[in-house]
Design a protein around this motif. Structure first.
Motif, PDB file in Angstrom:
ATOM      1  N   GLU A   1      26.536  53.579  53.183  1.00  0.00           N
ATOM      2  CA  GLU A   1      26.886  53.925  54.555  1.00  0.00           C
ATOM      3  C   GLU A   1      25.968  53.233  55.558  1.00  0.00           C
ATOM      4  OE1 GLU A   1      27.015  58.104  55.091  1.00  0.00           O
ATOM      5  OE2 GLU A   1      28.647  58.425  53.667  1.00  0.00           O
ATOM      6  N   GLY A   2      24.724  52.979  55.156  1.00  0.00           N
ATOM      7  CA  GLY A   2      23.786  52.310  56.045  1.00  0.00           C
ATOM      8  C   GLY A   2      23.777  50.804  55.894  1.00  0.00           C
ATOM      9  N   GLY A   3      24.686  50.267  55.092  1.00  0.00           N
ATOM     10  CA  GLY A   3      24.733  48.828  54.871  1.00  0.00           C
ATOM     11  C   GLY A   3      24.201  48.452  53.501  1.00  0.00           C
ATOM     12  N   CYS A   4      23.501  47.322  53.423  1.00  0.00           N
ATOM     13  CA  CYS A   4      22.946  46.820  52.163  1.00  0.00           C
ATOM     14  C   CYS A   4      21.485  47.239  52.078  1.00  0.00           C
ATOM     15  CB  CYS A   4      23.076  45.303  52.092  1.00  0.00           C
ATOM     16  SG  CYS A   4      22.461  44.580  50.555  1.00  0.00           S
TER      17      CYS A   4
ATOM     18  N   GLN B   1      23.585  45.111  45.614  1.00  0.00           N
ATOM     19  CA  GLN B   1      24.051  46.417  45.174  1.00  0.00           C
ATOM     20  C   GLN B   1      25.335  46.758  45.929  1.00  0.00           C
ATOM     21  OE1 GLN B   1      20.839  46.405  46.850  1.00  0.00           O
ATOM     22  NE2 GLN B   1      19.850  45.668  44.973  1.00  0.00           N
ATOM     23  N   ALA B   2      25.938  47.873  45.540  1.00  0.00           N
ATOM     24  CA  ALA B   2      27.123  48.337  46.255  1.00  0.00           C
ATOM     25  C   ALA B   2      26.739  48.686  47.693  1.00  0.00           C
ATOM     26  CB  ALA B   2      27.721  49.552  45.553  1.00  0.00           C
TER      27      ALA B   2
ATOM     28  N   GLN C   1      35.895  45.916  58.949  1.00  0.00           N
ATOM     29  CA  GLN C   1      35.191  45.397  57.777  1.00  0.00           C
ATOM     30  C   GLN C   1      36.018  45.636  56.521  1.00  0.00           C
ATOM     31  OE1 GLN C   1      31.514  47.649  58.095  1.00  0.00           O
ATOM     32  NE2 GLN C   1      32.116  49.026  56.426  1.00  0.00           N
ATOM     33  N   TRP C   2      35.858  44.707  55.596  1.00  0.00           N
ATOM     34  CA  TRP C   2      36.599  44.721  54.338  1.00  0.00           C
ATOM     35  C   TRP C   2      35.591  44.442  53.222  1.00  0.00           C
ATOM     36  CZ3 TRP C   2      40.462  40.304  52.774  1.00  0.00           C
ATOM     37  CH2 TRP C   2      41.039  40.595  51.534  1.00  0.00           C
ATOM     38  N   ASP C   3      35.416  45.405  52.340  1.00  0.00           N
ATOM     39  CA  ASP C   3      34.493  45.247  51.216  1.00  0.00           C
ATOM     40  C   ASP C   3      35.267  44.862  49.962  1.00  0.00           C
ATOM     41  OD1 ASP C   3      32.526  46.039  52.944  1.00  0.00           O
ATOM     42  OD2 ASP C   3      32.212  48.010  52.066  1.00  0.00           O
TER      43      ASP C   3
ATOM     44  N   THR D   1      28.037  37.292  34.463  1.00  0.00           N
ATOM     45  CA  THR D   1      27.286  38.525  34.241  1.00  0.00           C
ATOM     46  C   THR D   1      26.873  39.182  35.565  1.00  0.00           C
ATOM     47  OG1 THR D   1      25.280  37.199  34.045  1.00  0.00           O
ATOM     48  CG2 THR D   1      26.403  37.802  31.992  1.00  0.00           C
ATOM     49  N   GLU D   2      27.063  38.478  36.669  1.00  0.00           N
ATOM     50  CA  GLU D   2      26.699  39.003  37.982  1.00  0.00           C
ATOM     51  C   GLU D   2      27.868  39.770  38.602  1.00  0.00           C
ATOM     52  OE1 GLU D   2      24.178  36.384  40.620  1.00  0.00           O
ATOM     53  OE2 GLU D   2      25.070  34.858  39.311  1.00  0.00           O
ATOM     54  N   ILE D   3      27.546  40.527  39.643  1.00  0.00           N
ATOM     55  CA  ILE D   3      28.555  41.231  40.433  1.00  0.00           C
ATOM     56  C   ILE D   3      28.362  40.849  41.895  1.00  0.00           C
ATOM     57  CG2 ILE D   3      29.481  43.464  41.164  1.00  0.00           C
ATOM     58  CD1 ILE D   3      28.470  44.650  38.557  1.00  0.00           C
ATOM     59  N   ALA D   4      29.430  40.468  42.548  1.00  0.00           N
ATOM     60  CA  ALA D   4      29.373  40.114  43.965  1.00  0.00           C
ATOM     61  C   ALA D   4      29.922  41.272  44.792  1.00  0.00           C
ATOM     62  CB  ALA D   4      30.175  38.849  44.229  1.00  0.00           C
ATOM     63  N   HIS D   5      29.046  41.869  45.599  1.00  0.00           N
ATOM     64  CA  HIS D   5      29.461  42.912  46.532  1.00  0.00           C
ATOM     65  C   HIS D   5      29.589  42.250  47.906  1.00  0.00           C
ATOM     66  CE1 HIS D   5      28.648  46.076  43.568  1.00  0.00           C
ATOM     67  NE2 HIS D   5      27.533  45.410  43.279  1.00  0.00           N
ATOM     68  N   LEU D   6      30.804  41.945  48.296  1.00  0.00           N
ATOM     69  CA  LEU D   6      31.043  41.199  49.525  1.00  0.00           C
ATOM     70  C   LEU D   6      31.470  42.131  50.648  1.00  0.00           C
ATOM     71  CD1 LEU D   6      33.085  38.200  48.072  1.00  0.00           C
ATOM     72  CD2 LEU D   6      30.619  38.320  48.501  1.00  0.00           C
TER      73      LEU D   6
END
Length: 213
Positions: free
Chosen positions: A100-103, A96-97, A60-62, A131-136
């Motif tokens: 460890e348990g995911g989203c 959100q960021a 996985q790559w965040d 103004t948004e943040i994308a946590h992919l």
């Protein structure tokens, strides 16, 4: 513990050490930041693992994409790939960021089971207000077992600026990292030598020489 058992235990420990040293090095996830005038991209991944992908073992790559624009606008996020190794991706977005348990609030699926084109052309993933943040989160797996490597990049564009993030080398190198022949040979020699010596000592203890009293 008798000397024979102690010797066998020592040989096993040496063998294990040689094999571990010859195998791939799995490092902890590393963080990379690309900061522009407006755009900011933060990448977290274990690139050692990602450079030695095995079938059925995805990595996985965040990637977090954000902007600090002087005027309201939008940010477009995309992804590109080029190389020989076929990759299959799941792409998820969290409000959100990632923890460890995911989203914690439940992730939105942007792509699932996606066989990425490897022509280097940027493919769109999403468009958002600056103004948004994308946590992919990109979950990347090998699509087949053919040897090769593929370079993957996440792109962001907005407020007249563009930014790209990704590993320096190829993301996927198919197949297991080979054990060095000298290491395997040395390990087997240690086992053979240890077994022979142990057997010789055992014979000596069982059948003492005729001259002994």
């Amino acid at each position: 513990m008798n000397r024979r058992a102690a010797y066998a235990t020592g040989v096993s420990a040496i063998l294990a050490g040689v094999l571990v040293a010859a195998g791939p090095a799995w490092a902890a996830p590393s963080t990379q930041v690309v900061q522009g005038e407006v755009l900011r991209l933060v990448s977290i991944a274990d690139w050692d693992a990602a450079s030695s992908l095995l079938p059925g073992q995805p990595v996985q790559w965040d990637v977090t994409v954000s902007a600090d624009a002087p005027d309201p606008g939008t940010v477009a996020v995309g992804i590109s790939a080029s190389g020989d190794a076929a990759l299959v991706l799941d792409v998820l977005r969290c409000a959100q960021a990632w923890g460890e348990g995911g989203c914690s609030g439940g992730a939105t699926t942007l792509e699932t089971g996606w066989s990425m084109p490897r022509d280097g052309v940027e493919m769109p993933l999403l468009e958002m207000a600056d103004t948004e943040i994308a946590h992919l989160r990109l979950v990347i797996a090998l699509g087949d077992e053919e040897a090769g490597s593929t370079r993957v990049r996440v792109h962001a564009r907005g407020a007249g600026e563009s930014a790209t993030i990704g590993p320096d080398g190829g993301l996927a190198a198919t197949g297991a990292a080979p054990i060095a022949p000298w290491a395997l040979g040395g390990a087997l020699a240690l086992v053979a030598g240890g077994t022979a010596l142990s057997a010789a000592r055992h014979r000596g203890a069982t059948h003492p020489s005729e001259g002994g009293s």
